[in-house]
Design an enzyme around this catalytic site. Structure first.
Site, PDB file in Angstrom:
ATOM      1  N   LYS A  49       1.424  -7.601  10.975  1.00  0.00           N
ATOM      2  CA  LYS A  49       1.437  -6.160  11.249  1.00  0.00           C
ATOM      3  C   LYS A  49       2.423  -5.844  12.381  1.00  0.00           C
ATOM      4  O   LYS A  49       3.171  -4.875  12.317  1.00  0.00           O
ATOM      5  CB  LYS A  49       0.018  -5.675  11.594  1.00  0.00           C
ATOM      6  CG  LYS A  49      -0.911  -5.685  10.385  1.00  0.00           C
ATOM      7  CD  LYS A  49      -2.387  -5.587  10.750  1.00  0.00           C
ATOM      8  CE  LYS A  49      -3.240  -5.802   9.505  1.00  0.00           C
ATOM      9  NZ  LYS A  49      -4.690  -5.908   9.793  1.00  0.00           N
ATOM     10  N   GLN A  93      -8.559  -5.923  15.056  1.00  0.00           N
ATOM     11  CA  GLN A  93      -8.572  -6.830  13.908  1.00  0.00           C
ATOM     12  C   GLN A  93      -9.998  -7.319  13.659  1.00  0.00           C
ATOM     13  O   GLN A  93     -10.687  -7.733  14.585  1.00  0.00           O
ATOM     14  CB  GLN A  93      -7.623  -8.023  14.178  1.00  0.00           C
ATOM     15  CG  GLN A  93      -7.492  -8.985  13.011  1.00  0.00           C
ATOM     16  CD  GLN A  93      -6.874  -8.336  11.769  1.00  0.00           C
ATOM     17  OE1 GLN A  93      -5.930  -7.558  11.860  1.00  0.00           O
ATOM     18  NE2 GLN A  93      -7.417  -8.647  10.604  1.00  0.00           N
ATOM     19  N   ASP A 116      -6.346   2.773  11.572  1.00  0.00           N
ATOM     20  CA  ASP A 116      -6.847   1.847  10.556  1.00  0.00           C
ATOM     21  C   ASP A 116      -8.077   2.445   9.864  1.00  0.00           C
ATOM     22  O   ASP A 116      -8.644   1.841   8.950  1.00  0.00           O
ATOM     23  CB  ASP A 116      -7.197   0.503  11.222  1.00  0.00           C
ATOM     24  CG  ASP A 116      -7.188  -0.666  10.261  1.00  0.00           C
ATOM     25  OD1 ASP A 116      -6.526  -0.573   9.204  1.00  0.00           O
ATOM     26  OD2 ASP A 116      -7.848  -1.684  10.560  1.00  0.00           O
TER      27      ASP A 116
END
Ligand code: NAP
Length: 277
Positions: A49, A93, A116
């Site tokens: 990413k 994450q 996200d």
């Protein structure tokens, strides 16, 4: 139904907008990545990413935390990023180590920086069609369906998996587009017979080649969101290929779309925070 071309288009657009953002503000859009512990797969995902950010001219700031980090310490680190005006998006994450309250950590990310789409408020905004960012994988899948001219309206969509970041938001997004949605999970009885009635199947289980070709209705659209060790999806690709009208490959299907949506949403967050259209 590869996702590489659509992902490339989305990222090219994000790169262009990044240049415009810098011209207008003198700053770059910035994504903060938070990684707790040293799980090699998670470290690889974060690296991918950040590399993608670099390619697109988006800044990234990495916050590595030890596996022993408490929920309170993680929430404090996220709150610091939330309060920093130079950070436009925050990505935690997952999965985080088991002792951490993941929901509390996700919910510490303010809606405007939740690029996200993992927070409870983002989920609600997505489910009710309000402003916010959708979870990147299901949002990427919707864009992929659009790119291939698949209109979910009136179709029976079967989502296998009900995780907060994938199965549940996927079901909400398909419902918002007027599909009739069935959500299946580990307690679902006779899954093959339910899948056999689906016009659209989204597999989000986390079990290699779990969905068999003989389960599929001929002509079904099959989206494989799974990613298992050895580049294997949740759908038995060769078997499914003989029945499906459209089928996403693994890799090169849903994965690139997920990253593309993360980039797009990070740039969009920067524009919104700067009050720019
Ligand atoms: P997860 O949190 O482990 O959820 C898996 C879901 O599958 C659960 O809802 C579980 O049901 C269901 N399930 C498990 N066994 C089943 C069975 N025998 N029959 C029917 N349903 C079953 O996983 P996730 O985070 O949603 O991820 C799913 C897959 O997508 C993984 O392979 C992951 O690597 C992949 N993924 C890919 C991307 C990408 O960018 N391409 C992003 C995220 C995830 P219960 O709720 O009843 O336990």
């Amino acid at each position: 139904m590869p996702g590489t071309e659509s992902a490339r288009e989305i990222m090219a657009c994000a790169a262009e907008r990044t240049v415009r953002f810098e011209q207008q503000t003198g700053e770059k859009p910035c994504l903060a990545t938070v990684l707790v512990g040293d799980d090699p797969a998670s470290a690889t995902y974060v690296r991918m990413k950040r590399n993608r950010c670099a390619k697109l001219g988006i800044e990234s700031r990495h916050v590595p935390l030890p596996a022993s980090t408490t929920t309170e310490a993680l929430v404090a680190a996220i709150t610091e990023l939330a309060d920093d005006p130079a950070v436009h998006g925050i990505l935690l994450q997952h999965p985080v180590p088991g002792h951490i309250d993941e929901r509390a950590a996700f919910d510490a990310i303010p809606v405007g920086k939740d690029v996200d789409g993992v927070g409870s408020s983002s989920f609600a905004a997505m489910a009710f069609g309000r402003d916010g960012f959708a979870s990147c994988t299901p949002a990427g899948i919707m864009r992929l369906l659009d790119a291939y001219g698949v209109d979910p309206s009136g179709k029976h969509a079967v989502v296998i998996g009900r995780s907060p970041i994938l199965g549940k938001p996927m079901a909400m997004l398909l419902l918002a587009r007027d599909a009739t949605v069935t959500v299946c999970h580990s307690k679902t009885g006779d899954l093959p017979s339910i899948v056999r009635t689906a016009d659209i199947v989204v597999a989000a289980v986390g079990k290699p080649e779990f969905v068999r070709g003989e389960w599929l209705k001929p002509g079904a659209v099959v989206v494989d969101a799974g990613y298992n060790e050895g580049n294997v999806g949740d759908v038995a690709f060769d078997e499914a290929g003989t029945r499906a009208q459209l089928l996403t490959p693994v890799p090169g299907g849903v994965g690139p779309m997920t990253i593309a949506l993360l980039m797009e949403q990070t740039v969009e967050a920067a524009f919104r925070q700067a009050g720019l259209p």
